[in-house]
Design an enzyme around this catalytic site. Structure first.
Site, PDB file in Angstrom:
ATOM      1  N   GLU A  33       0.856  -1.198   0.000  1.00 53.67           N
ATOM      2  CA  GLU A  33       0.000   0.000   0.000  1.00 53.67           C
ATOM      3  C   GLU A  33       0.886   1.239   0.000  1.00 53.67           C
ATOM      4  O   GLU A  33       1.799   1.352   0.806  1.00 53.67           O
ATOM      5  CB  GLU A  33      -0.926  -0.014   1.226  1.00 53.67           C
ATOM      6  N   GLY A  40      -7.664   1.847   1.730  1.00 51.16           N
ATOM      7  CA  GLY A  40      -8.012   2.396   0.420  1.00 51.16           C
ATOM      8  C   GLY A  40      -9.015   3.532   0.475  1.00 51.16           C
ATOM      9  O   GLY A  40      -9.261   4.142   1.527  1.00 51.16           O
ATOM     10  N   LYS A  51     -20.445   8.172   5.212  1.00 50.62           N
ATOM     11  CA  LYS A  51     -21.587   7.733   6.018  1.00 50.62           C
ATOM     12  C   LYS A  51     -21.539   8.342   7.422  1.00 50.62           C
ATOM     13  O   LYS A  51     -22.573   8.647   8.019  1.00 50.62           O
ATOM     14  CB  LYS A  51     -21.639   6.199   6.105  1.00 50.62           C
ATOM     15  N   HIS A 444     -44.188  -7.395  11.802  1.00 46.99           N
ATOM     16  CA  HIS A 444     -44.975  -6.161  11.837  1.00 46.99           C
ATOM     17  C   HIS A 444     -44.727  -5.466  13.165  1.00 46.99           C
ATOM     18  O   HIS A 444     -44.747  -6.122  14.201  1.00 46.99           O
ATOM     19  CB  HIS A 444     -46.473  -6.485  11.712  1.00 46.99           C
TER      20      HIS A 444
HETATM   21  P1  FAD Z   1      -9.517   1.454  -3.485  1.00 44.48           P
HETATM   22  O1  FAD Z   1     -10.371   1.439  -2.290  1.00 44.48           O
HETATM   23  O2  FAD Z   1      -9.449   2.700  -4.288  1.00 44.48           O
HETATM   24  O3  FAD Z   1      -8.057   1.076  -2.977  1.00 44.48           O
HETATM   25  C1  FAD Z   1      -6.955   1.075  -3.801  1.00 44.48           C
HETATM   26  C2  FAD Z   1      -5.708   1.228  -2.966  1.00 44.48           C
HETATM   27  O4  FAD Z   1      -4.575   0.966  -3.781  1.00 44.48           O
HETATM   28  C3  FAD Z   1      -5.507   2.630  -2.399  1.00 44.48           C
HETATM   29  O5  FAD Z   1      -5.279   2.560  -1.018  1.00 44.48           O
HETATM   30  C4  FAD Z   1      -4.280   3.143  -3.124  1.00 44.48           C
HETATM   31  O6  FAD Z   1      -3.480   4.016  -2.344  1.00 44.48           O
HETATM   32  C5  FAD Z   1      -3.534   1.856  -3.417  1.00 44.48           C
HETATM   33  N1  FAD Z   1      -2.607   1.935  -4.544  1.00 44.48           N
HETATM   34  C6  FAD Z   1      -2.853   2.366  -5.803  1.00 44.48           C
HETATM   35  N2  FAD Z   1      -1.764   2.219  -6.593  1.00 44.48           N
HETATM   36  C7  FAD Z   1      -0.798   1.667  -5.805  1.00 44.48           C
HETATM   37  C8  FAD Z   1       0.526   1.251  -6.044  1.00 44.48           C
HETATM   38  N3  FAD Z   1       1.092   1.345  -7.252  1.00 44.48           N
HETATM   39  N4  FAD Z   1       1.236   0.750  -5.004  1.00 44.48           N
HETATM   40  C9  FAD Z   1       0.677   0.628  -3.774  1.00 44.48           C
HETATM   41  N5  FAD Z   1      -0.582   0.981  -3.508  1.00 44.48           N
HETATM   42  C10 FAD Z   1      -1.324   1.493  -4.504  1.00 44.48           C
HETATM   43  N6  FAD Z   1     -18.792   2.142  -2.397  1.00 44.48           N
HETATM   44  C11 FAD Z   1     -19.751   1.440  -1.778  1.00 44.48           C
HETATM   45  O7  FAD Z   1     -19.931   0.252  -2.075  1.00 44.48           O
HETATM   46  N7  FAD Z   1     -20.530   2.006  -0.803  1.00 44.48           N
HETATM   47  C12 FAD Z   1     -20.388   3.298  -0.442  1.00 44.48           C
HETATM   48  O8  FAD Z   1     -21.103   3.782   0.437  1.00 44.48           O
HETATM   49  C13 FAD Z   1     -19.399   4.072  -1.097  1.00 44.48           C
HETATM   50  N8  FAD Z   1     -19.223   5.363  -0.762  1.00 44.48           N
HETATM   51  C14 FAD Z   1     -18.237   6.077  -1.394  1.00 44.48           C
HETATM   52  C15 FAD Z   1     -18.089   7.432  -1.047  1.00 44.48           C
HETATM   53  C16 FAD Z   1     -17.114   8.182  -1.665  1.00 44.48           C
HETATM   54  C17 FAD Z   1     -16.965   9.639  -1.283  1.00 44.48           C
HETATM   55  C18 FAD Z   1     -16.248   7.587  -2.614  1.00 44.48           C
HETATM   56  C19 FAD Z   1     -15.149   8.381  -3.258  1.00 44.48           C
HETATM   57  C20 FAD Z   1     -16.383   6.255  -2.959  1.00 44.48           C
HETATM   58  C21 FAD Z   1     -17.395   5.490  -2.359  1.00 44.48           C
HETATM   59  N9  FAD Z   1     -17.603   4.156  -2.690  1.00 44.48           N
HETATM   60  C22 FAD Z   1     -18.597   3.448  -2.078  1.00 44.48           C
HETATM   61  C23 FAD Z   1     -16.778   3.476  -3.698  1.00 44.48           C
HETATM   62  C24 FAD Z   1     -15.703   2.626  -3.010  1.00 44.48           C
HETATM   63  O9  FAD Z   1     -14.918   3.449  -2.183  1.00 44.48           O
HETATM   64  C25 FAD Z   1     -14.842   1.934  -4.051  1.00 44.48           C
HETATM   65  O10 FAD Z   1     -15.651   1.208  -4.937  1.00 44.48           O
HETATM   66  C26 FAD Z   1     -13.866   0.975  -3.382  1.00 44.48           C
HETATM   67  O11 FAD Z   1     -13.020   1.658  -2.476  1.00 44.48           O
HETATM   68  C27 FAD Z   1     -13.012   0.258  -4.426  1.00 44.48           C
HETATM   69  O12 FAD Z   1     -12.137  -0.604  -3.788  1.00 44.48           O
HETATM   70  P2  FAD Z   1     -10.750  -1.038  -4.432  1.00 44.48           P
HETATM   71  O13 FAD Z   1     -10.149  -1.992  -3.470  1.00 44.48           O
HETATM   72  O14 FAD Z   1     -10.947  -1.461  -5.827  1.00 44.48           O
HETATM   73  O15 FAD Z   1      -9.866   0.296  -4.514  1.00 44.48           O
HETATM   74  P1  NAD Z   2     -21.544   8.717 -10.615  1.00 41.66           P
HETATM   75  O1  NAD Z   2     -21.243   8.002 -11.854  1.00 41.66           O
HETATM   76  O2  NAD Z   2     -22.432   8.112  -9.601  1.00 41.66           O
HETATM   77  O3  NAD Z   2     -22.214  10.121 -10.952  1.00 41.66           O
HETATM   78  C1  NAD Z   2     -21.619  11.037 -11.824  1.00 41.66           C
HETATM   79  C2  NAD Z   2     -22.702  11.950 -12.333  1.00 41.66           C
HETATM   80  O4  NAD Z   2     -22.087  12.992 -13.038  1.00 41.66           O
HETATM   81  C3  NAD Z   2     -23.656  11.227 -13.308  1.00 41.66           C
HETATM   82  O5  NAD Z   2     -24.975  11.528 -12.942  1.00 41.66           O
HETATM   83  C4  NAD Z   2     -23.270  11.821 -14.653  1.00 41.66           C
HETATM   84  O6  NAD Z   2     -24.330  11.872 -15.550  1.00 41.66           O
HETATM   85  C5  NAD Z   2     -22.803  13.205 -14.225  1.00 41.66           C
HETATM   86  N1  NAD Z   2     -21.892  13.848 -15.167  1.00 41.66           N
HETATM   87  C6  NAD Z   2     -20.908  13.272 -15.895  1.00 41.66           C
HETATM   88  N2  NAD Z   2     -20.295  14.211 -16.654  1.00 41.66           N
HETATM   89  C7  NAD Z   2     -20.903  15.393 -16.381  1.00 41.66           C
HETATM   90  C8  NAD Z   2     -20.727  16.711 -16.854  1.00 41.66           C
HETATM   91  N3  NAD Z   2     -19.804  17.007 -17.759  1.00 41.66           N
HETATM   92  N4  NAD Z   2     -21.525  17.687 -16.347  1.00 41.66           N
HETATM   93  C9  NAD Z   2     -22.483  17.399 -15.435  1.00 41.66           C
HETATM   94  N5  NAD Z   2     -22.696  16.147 -14.968  1.00 41.66           N
HETATM   95  C10 NAD Z   2     -21.915  15.163 -15.429  1.00 41.66           C
HETATM   96  O7  NAD Z   2     -20.123   9.127 -10.008  1.00 41.66           O
HETATM   97  P2  NAD Z   2     -19.734   9.788  -8.615  1.00 41.66           P
HETATM   98  O8  NAD Z   2     -20.940  10.272  -7.903  1.00 41.66           O
HETATM   99  O9  NAD Z   2     -18.624  10.716  -8.897  1.00 41.66           O
HETATM  100  O10 NAD Z   2     -19.171   8.543  -7.835  1.00 41.66           O
HETATM  101  C11 NAD Z   2     -18.032   7.811  -8.344  1.00 41.66           C
HETATM  102  C12 NAD Z   2     -18.141   6.351  -8.046  1.00 41.66           C
HETATM  103  O11 NAD Z   2     -18.062   6.121  -6.647  1.00 41.66           O
HETATM  104  C13 NAD Z   2     -19.445   5.797  -8.530  1.00 41.66           C
HETATM  105  O12 NAD Z   2     -19.178   4.834  -9.516  1.00 41.66           O
HETATM  106  C14 NAD Z   2     -20.076   5.153  -7.361  1.00 41.66           C
HETATM  107  O13 NAD Z   2     -20.439   3.835  -7.625  1.00 41.66           O
HETATM  108  C15 NAD Z   2     -19.031   5.187  -6.260  1.00 41.66           C
HETATM  109  N6  NAD Z   2     -19.725   5.644  -5.041  1.00 41.66           N
HETATM  110  C16 NAD Z   2     -20.632   4.795  -4.499  1.00 41.66           C
HETATM  111  C17 NAD Z   2     -21.340   5.202  -3.401  1.00 41.66           C
HETATM  112  C18 NAD Z   2     -22.358   4.273  -2.823  1.00 41.66           C
HETATM  113  O14 NAD Z   2     -22.327   3.093  -3.129  1.00 41.66           O
HETATM  114  N7  NAD Z   2     -23.275   4.750  -1.992  1.00 41.66           N
HETATM  115  C19 NAD Z   2     -21.153   6.453  -2.853  1.00 41.66           C
HETATM  116  C20 NAD Z   2     -20.235   7.290  -3.451  1.00 41.66           C
HETATM  117  C21 NAD Z   2     -19.519   6.862  -4.547  1.00 41.66           C
END
Ligand code: FAD
Ligand code: NAD
Length: 466
Positions: A33, A40, A51, A444
């Protein structure tokens, strides 16, 4: 040089879960990492902190707007202490990431801190405080994703920000302009709306959460508009400019007229891009596709046969639980097992309030595929449980095959939908019919009764309480 059965690059929910499963299956495992904290995006700047802020801001909103009607009076003014709210969020993150350290130790997984890159298909270089090389029979790429932007936007991380900065603001924005009405935009928009910001959403498509069932978009839009969100769909953003502490966003509306938004912060939430910077994937013969994702086959194997990839860095939904399923899948594949993932049954959730949750096919997808289906829908407001807590917005919609009655999709918006969707996943995993679910006893009073009622409605207009 240390030698491993499996090395995993990236410690997000994909990487750390893969590491645990590999270790459980008796493989000598290392995880690399680049940051000093494991977990991550999800644990550090994604799922967990967002959340935590949603929960805190929900408490505040309840105290200000809803306590009184419950007969709870607070003498004096209820105030937000944003610094404390953000500090609590960080405490939750620290506890959660600390748990991953514990799990790595418990499972005897070697943790390397530094940027991992391929020297060749079986050797990895780790550049941290020092440079190290390890050998790995198999490697799992789990490097995740980073926020994407638009070519003309300069994310200065102060006023023009991504979700990462939005999780640690020092003040509540007066007017937060959100580009992108998807999951991040609406979840974080709701946090700051509750805390007192004016929030304008500027969305390119003709509806918010455009990838989900249109019925859910419509209902969420209605609820958020009632909460005074300013929704601007079918708007094409063309410039974002910072002038001092002001951010000016210009967009063209559906008719081509220019619309100007002026705010003090602009959150860019237009999706995320796969992250492979510094990985030197080509040295191992790993091919990326034209979207920058690591290309994988049905076994999640890359073009190099001993290297796999999972999570946000490959195709598919960018969700933590999808990454976790893939982590387990690859570990078991390497161990010679024959695991399976049904991607159709990975639920999607938006953690606004009301929560939005879905699994399976949308009505739009069924129509496009020419599948004959029937719909059963039940409003939350008809539930005693919903009236007791005053969470009356939303509905549950069950889509079932017109001929066989098999459930093809379940879409819900309402209180606790994030947890309720699990019932639909179980039902669909066992290929339940709408009638099966309609004949199961649901406690319920609970919100889950809406699932039973919607299934009854799909079975032939048999809902009992409407
Ligand atoms: P990541 O979690 O992105 O982890 C990748 C890791 O790899 C990172 O720690 C990075 O530093 C490390 N890394 C990268 N390159 C290298 C390298 N070369 N060497 C060493 N380490 C490296 N998903 C949900 O299901 N529910 C949610 O409620 C939700 N909420 C979200 C809210 C926000 C604001 C955001 C941004 C995302 C949210 N997501 C949610 C999406 C979720 O965070 C991602 O889908 C998930 O973290 C992906 O997991 P991953 O293991 O593929 O990658
Ligand atoms: P998203 O794909 O959910 O939403 C992006 C939005 O931006 C879409 O509605 C799209 O139509 C719009 N968009 C794209 N280009 C645009 C433009 N030029 N102008 C205006 N609108 C535009 O992506 P996100 O909200 O950035 O989240 C990124 C990823 O993180 C998502 O794939 C999501 O699955 C994941 N995530 C998941 C959760 C969860 O599971 N609750 C929470 C946060 C993030």
């Amino acid at each position: 040089m240390n030698s491993y059965d499996v090395a995993i690059i990236g410690s997000g929910p994909g990487g750390y879960v893969a590491a645990i499963r590999c270790a459980q299956l008796g493989m000598k495992t290392a995880i690399i990492e680049k940051y000093s904290v494991l977990g991550g995006t999800c644990l550090n700047v994604g799922c967990i902190p967002s959340k935590a802020l949603l929960d805190s801001s929900h408490h505040y909103e309840d105290a200000v707007k809803h306590f009184e009607e419950h007969g709870i009076e607070i003498p004096g003014e209820v105030k937000v202490n944003l610094e404390k709210m953000i500090a609590r969020k960080q405490l939750v993150v620290d506890q959660t990431t600390g748990g991953i350290d514990f799990l790595m130790k418990k499972n005897k997984i070697d943790v390397y801190q530094g940027v991992g890159s391929f020297k060749d298909a079986t050797h990895l270089v780790i550049k941290g405080d020092k440079e190290e090389e390890i050998e790995a029979k198999h490697t799992i790429i789990a490097t995740g994703s980073k926020p994407s932007t638009l070519p003309f936007i300069n994310i200065d991380k102060e006023r023009v920000i991504t979700s990462t900065e939005a999780l640690k603001l020092k003040e509540v924005p007066k007017h937060l302009i959100i580009i992108g009405g998807g999951v991040i935009g609406l979840e974080l928009g709701q946090v700051y709306k509750r805390l007192g910001a004016e929030v304008s959403v500027v969305e390119y498509m003709d509806r918010i959460i455009p990838t989900m069932d249109a019925g859910l978009s419509k209902e969420l839009n209605k609820v958020l508009k009632k909460a005074k969100f300013k929704m601007n769909v079918s708007h094409k953003v063309k410039s974002v400019e910072r002038v001092g502490d002001e951010v000016i966003v210009k967009a063209d509306d559906k008719k081509g007229n220019e619309v100007v938004f002026k705010g003090d912060y602009c959150l860019v939430s237009v999706g995320r891009r796969p992250y492979t910077d510094g990985l030197n994937a080509e040295a191992a013969g790993v091919v990326l596709n034209d979207r920058g994702q690591v290309e994988v086959n049905e076994h999640l194997q890359t073009s190099a046969s001993n290297i796999y990839a999972i999570g946000d860095v490959i195709k598919g939904a960018m969700l933590a639980h999808k990454a976790e399923e893939e982590g387990v899948f690859v570990a078991e594949t390497i161990a010679g097992q024959k695991p399976h993932i049904d991607y159709n049954l990975i639920p999607g959730v938006v953690y606004t309030w009301p929560e939005v949750a879905a699994v399976g096919q949308t009505e739009e997808a069924l129509k496009e595929a020419g599948v004959a289906y029937k719909v059963g829908q039940f409003p939350m407001r008809a539930l005693g449980r919903a009236r007791a807590s005053m969470d009356i917005d939303g509905f549950v919609k069950v889509l079932a095959d017109k001929n066989t009655d098999e459930i093809l999709g379940v879409h819900m918006i309402g209180a606790r939908a994030a947890d309720m969707i699990a019932e639909a996943v179980v039902a669909m995993e066992y290929r339940a019919s709408a009638e099966d679910v309609s004949r199961m006893s649901h406690a319920h009073p609970t919100f889950t009764e809406a699932i039973k009622e919607a299934a009854l409605a799909a079975t032939g207009d048999r809902a009992l309480h409407v």
